[in-house]
Design a protein around this motif. Structure first.
Motif, PDB file in Angstrom:
ATOM      1  N   LEU A  11       0.817  -1.200   0.000  1.00 21.76           N
ATOM      2  CA  LEU A  11       0.000   0.000   0.000  1.00 21.76           C
ATOM      3  C   LEU A  11       0.859   1.262   0.000  1.00 21.76           C
ATOM      4  CD1 LEU A  11      -2.848   1.178   0.091  1.00 21.76           C
ATOM      5  CD2 LEU A  11      -2.761   1.012   2.584  1.00 21.76           C
ATOM      6  N   LEU A  12       1.959   1.238   0.743  1.00 19.28           N
ATOM      7  CA  LEU A  12       2.857   2.388   0.792  1.00 19.28           C
ATOM      8  C   LEU A  12       3.426   2.697  -0.591  1.00 19.28           C
ATOM      9  CD1 LEU A  12       4.361   4.565   2.360  1.00 19.28           C
ATOM     10  CD2 LEU A  12       6.122   2.847   2.903  1.00 19.28           C
ATOM     11  N   ALA A  13       3.816   1.657  -1.314  1.00 20.70           N
ATOM     12  CA  ALA A  13       4.367   1.857  -2.657  1.00 20.70           C
ATOM     13  C   ALA A  13       3.325   2.482  -3.590  1.00 20.70           C
ATOM     14  CB  ALA A  13       4.861   0.527  -3.221  1.00 20.70           C
ATOM     15  N   LEU A  14       2.090   2.023  -3.485  1.00 18.69           N
ATOM     16  CA  LEU A  14       1.031   2.566  -4.332  1.00 18.69           C
ATOM     17  C   LEU A  14       0.695   3.999  -3.930  1.00 18.69           C
ATOM     18  CD1 LEU A  14      -1.367  -0.505  -4.652  1.00 18.69           C
ATOM     19  CD2 LEU A  14       0.149   0.447  -6.401  1.00 18.69           C
ATOM     20  N   ALA A  15       0.716   4.272  -2.638  1.00 15.77           N
ATOM     21  CA  ALA A  15       0.445   5.632  -2.174  1.00 15.77           C
ATOM     22  C   ALA A  15       1.511   6.596  -2.689  1.00 15.77           C
ATOM     23  CB  ALA A  15       0.371   5.665  -0.655  1.00 15.77           C
ATOM     24  N   ARG A  16       2.755   6.160  -2.651  1.00 14.38           N
ATOM     25  CA  ARG A  16       3.838   7.010  -3.149  1.00 14.38           C
ATOM     26  C   ARG A  16       3.725   7.237  -4.649  1.00 14.38           C
ATOM     27  NH1 ARG A  16       8.787   4.268   0.387  1.00 14.38           N
ATOM     28  NH2 ARG A  16       8.544   5.624   2.240  1.00 14.38           N
ATOM     29  N   ARG A  17       3.171   6.254  -5.346  1.00 16.14           N
ATOM     30  CA  ARG A  17       3.044   6.360  -6.805  1.00 16.14           C
ATOM     31  C   ARG A  17       1.843   7.202  -7.230  1.00 16.14           C
ATOM     32  NH1 ARG A  17       1.982   7.327 -11.120  1.00 16.14           N
ATOM     33  NH2 ARG A  17       2.158   6.158 -13.067  1.00 16.14           N
ATOM     34  N   TYR A  18       0.691   6.992  -6.570  1.00 13.96           N
ATOM     35  CA  TYR A  18      -0.554   7.591  -7.064  1.00 13.96           C
ATOM     36  C   TYR A  18      -1.180   8.647  -6.148  1.00 13.96           C
ATOM     37  CZ  TYR A  18      -0.628   3.735 -10.430  1.00 13.96           C
ATOM     38  OH  TYR A  18      -0.311   2.851 -11.441  1.00 13.96           O
ATOM     39  N   VAL A  19      -0.882   8.596  -4.869  1.00 11.87           N
ATOM     40  CA  VAL A  19      -1.615   9.419  -3.902  1.00 11.87           C
ATOM     41  C   VAL A  19      -0.838  10.656  -3.471  1.00 11.87           C
ATOM     42  CG1 VAL A  19      -2.733   9.403  -1.618  1.00 11.87           C
ATOM     43  CG2 VAL A  19      -2.780   7.341  -3.058  1.00 11.87           C
ATOM     44  N   MET A  20       0.441  10.477  -3.143  1.00  9.67           N
ATOM     45  CA  MET A  20       1.209  11.528  -2.493  1.00  9.67           C
ATOM     46  C   MET A  20       1.830  12.578  -3.412  1.00  9.67           C
ATOM     47  SD  MET A  20       0.529  10.440   0.462  1.00  9.67           S
ATOM     48  CE  MET A  20       1.437  11.645   1.410  1.00  9.67           C
ATOM     49  N   PRO A  21       2.198  12.239  -4.663  1.00 10.88           N
ATOM     50  CA  PRO A  21       2.881  13.246  -5.491  1.00 10.88           C
ATOM     51  C   PRO A  21       2.103  14.558  -5.581  1.00 10.88           C
ATOM     52  CG  PRO A  21       2.998  11.096  -6.538  1.00 10.88           C
ATOM     53  CD  PRO A  21       2.067  10.952  -5.368  1.00 10.88           C
ATOM     54  N   GLU A  22       2.795  15.652  -5.279  1.00 11.43           N
ATOM     55  CA  GLU A  22       2.202  16.991  -5.294  1.00 11.43           C
ATOM     56  C   GLU A  22       0.947  17.075  -4.433  1.00 11.43           C
ATOM     57  OE1 GLU A  22       1.816  18.766  -9.114  1.00 11.43           O
ATOM     58  OE2 GLU A  22       3.760  18.041  -9.810  1.00 11.43           O
ATOM     59  N   ARG A  23       0.879  16.218  -3.420  1.00 11.23           N
ATOM     60  CA  ARG A  23      -0.259  16.189  -2.482  1.00 11.23           C
ATOM     61  C   ARG A  23      -1.579  16.059  -3.249  1.00 11.23           C
ATOM     62  NH1 ARG A  23       0.420  20.624   2.105  1.00 11.23           N
ATOM     63  NH2 ARG A  23      -0.450  18.973   3.396  1.00 11.23           N
ATOM     64  N   ARG A  24      -1.583  15.142  -4.186  1.00  9.49           N
ATOM     65  CA  ARG A  24      -2.755  14.943  -5.038  1.00  9.49           C
ATOM     66  C   ARG A  24      -4.008  14.704  -4.215  1.00  9.49           C
ATOM     67  NH1 ARG A  24      -2.315  10.266  -9.398  1.00  9.49           N
ATOM     68  NH2 ARG A  24      -1.648  11.939 -10.804  1.00  9.49           N
ATOM     69  N   TYR A  25      -3.886  13.925  -3.156  1.00  8.55           N
ATOM     70  CA  TYR A  25      -5.061  13.563  -2.362  1.00  8.55           C
ATOM     71  C   TYR A  25      -5.766  14.780  -1.781  1.00  8.55           C
ATOM     72  CZ  TYR A  25      -2.127  14.340   1.756  1.00  8.55           C
ATOM     73  OH  TYR A  25      -1.317  14.914   2.705  1.00  8.55           O
ATOM     74  N   LEU A  26      -4.998  15.842  -1.481  1.00 12.64           N
ATOM     75  CA  LEU A  26      -5.614  17.062  -0.954  1.00 12.64           C
ATOM     76  C   LEU A  26      -6.321  17.841  -2.057  1.00 12.64           C
ATOM     77  CD1 LEU A  26      -3.075  18.585   1.609  1.00 12.64           C
ATOM     78  CD2 LEU A  26      -5.303  17.550   2.073  1.00 12.64           C
ATOM     79  N   LYS A  27      -5.711  17.945  -3.202  1.00 12.94           N
ATOM     80  CA  LYS A  27      -6.290  18.713  -4.306  1.00 12.94           C
ATOM     81  C   LYS A  27      -7.580  18.068  -4.804  1.00 12.94           C
ATOM     82  CE  LYS A  27      -1.749  20.448  -5.563  1.00 12.94           C
ATOM     83  NZ  LYS A  27      -0.603  20.384  -6.488  1.00 12.94           N
ATOM     84  N   LEU A  28      -7.687  16.761  -4.660  1.00  8.18           N
ATOM     85  CA  LEU A  28      -8.878  16.057  -5.119  1.00  8.18           C
ATOM     86  C   LEU A  28     -10.048  16.206  -4.143  1.00  8.18           C
ATOM     87  CD1 LEU A  28      -7.303  12.808  -6.578  1.00  8.18           C
ATOM     88  CD2 LEU A  28      -8.353  14.708  -7.835  1.00  8.18           C
ATOM     89  N   GLY A  29      -9.883  17.003  -3.117  1.00 12.99           N
ATOM     90  CA  GLY A  29     -10.979  17.258  -2.208  1.00 12.99           C
ATOM     91  C   GLY A  29     -11.907  18.365  -2.694  1.00 12.99           C
ATOM     92  N   GLY A  30     -11.670  18.886  -3.868  1.00 16.98           N
ATOM     93  CA  GLY A  30     -12.463  19.982  -4.407  1.00 16.98           C
ATOM     94  C   GLY A  30     -11.607  21.196  -4.686  1.00 16.98           C
ATOM     95  N   ASN A  31     -10.404  21.218  -4.100  1.00 13.76           N
ATOM     96  CA  ASN A  31      -9.498  22.349  -4.306  1.00 13.76           C
ATOM     97  C   ASN A  31      -9.025  22.464  -5.747  1.00 13.76           C
ATOM     98  OD1 ASN A  31      -9.629  22.935  -1.561  1.00 13.76           O
ATOM     99  ND2 ASN A  31      -7.858  21.660  -1.077  1.00 13.76           N
ATOM    100  N   VAL A  32      -9.164  21.383  -6.487  1.00 16.26           N
ATOM    101  CA  VAL A  32      -8.697  21.380  -7.873  1.00 16.26           C
ATOM    102  C   VAL A  32      -9.414  22.438  -8.705  1.00 16.26           C
ATOM    103  CG1 VAL A  32     -10.367  19.635  -8.640  1.00 16.26           C
ATOM    104  CG2 VAL A  32      -8.202  19.875  -9.835  1.00 16.26           C
ATOM    105  N   LEU A  33     -10.636  22.761  -8.321  1.00  8.21           N
ATOM    106  CA  LEU A  33     -11.397  23.736  -9.103  1.00  8.21           C
ATOM    107  C   LEU A  33     -10.838  25.143  -8.969  1.00  8.21           C
ATOM    108  CD1 LEU A  33     -15.020  22.464  -8.384  1.00  8.21           C
ATOM    109  CD2 LEU A  33     -13.605  22.043 -10.410  1.00  8.21           C
ATOM    110  N   GLY A  34     -10.006  25.368  -7.978  1.00  8.38           N
ATOM    111  CA  GLY A  34      -9.401  26.681  -7.805  1.00  8.38           C
ATOM    112  C   GLY A  34      -7.998  26.784  -8.365  1.00  8.38           C
TER     113      GLY A  34
END
Length: 204
Positions: A11-34
């Motif tokens: 799971l850690l490897a996948l998180a580092r690959r898909y979730v964490m780069p440029e804090r993607r998980y935070l931007k996908l909370g709706g902040n992406v629209l800004g």
């Protein structure tokens, strides 16, 4: 059982690959629209590309993680329109095991936009509108159901929104609500996020 990345090498490897780069998980909370170009354009391309590259097994693994992993996985599902995860998303929405993910589930289900997706959203409302003590994702789920109804020409939401419907009972009894809440308030957000998912899909 929720898997934790700091205890789980896969799971850690996948998180580092898909979730964490440029804090993607935070931007996908709706902040992406800004976001503004060129950051926005880069984000769209990267999410679209990852939605193409990620395997079903990797998505399923992310969906076993915490809120960051599940949020990202739901968005990758929404962008790639992997409807084979529909039932699992419905189950995770119902379970409400972790916070901060309901909006992502709603974007995916509203984006699929079939009668079955309406049923899954309605099932959540049947359960959680009866729990005014729980301020979960009732607002965004109602808005997602309204969007599916609008696109299908359906009326599933009407039984909740009528004068004696569960929506009004929920608002009256929920201690965290102050006065009337128009479910259409979140409808624009859901619609814009679904359009963003489509934009990412087209960039792939």
């Amino acid at each position: 059982m929720i898997r934790h990345a700091h205890e789980d090498a896969e799971l850690l490897a996948l998180a580092r690959r898909y979730v964490m780069p440029e804090r993607r998980y935070l931007k996908l909370g709706g902040n992406v629209l800004g976001m503004q170009s060129p950051e926005y354009d880069r984000f769209v391309r990267a999410l679209g590309e990852d939605s193409r590259l990620i395997t079903p097994h990797e998505i399923a693994t992310l969906l076993e993680g915490g809120w960051r992993e599940r949020r990202t996985a739901a968005w990758l599902i929404a962008v790639s329109r992997r409807t084979e995860f529909r039932e699992q998303l419905g189950e995770l929405l119902q379970a409400s095991e972790v916070c901060c993910v309901g909006l992502a589930y709603c974007v995916a289900l509203a984006g699929f936009g079939t009668p079955r997706d309406a049923e899954l959203l309605a099932a959540y409302l049947d359960r959680y509108l009866r729990r005014p003590d729980l301020g979960y994702d009732q607002d965004v789920v109602m808005s997602a159901l309204m969007l599916v109804d609008l696109n299908l020409g359906g009326d599933v939401a009407s039984r909740f929104l009528g004068p004696s419907g569960l929506w009004h009972q929920y608002l009256n009894d929920a201690p965290h609500k102050r006065g009337a809440v128009d479910p259409a308030a979140h409808l624009s957000l859901i619609r814009r996020l679904c359009a963003f998912a489509e934009e990412c899909a087209e960039s792939r």
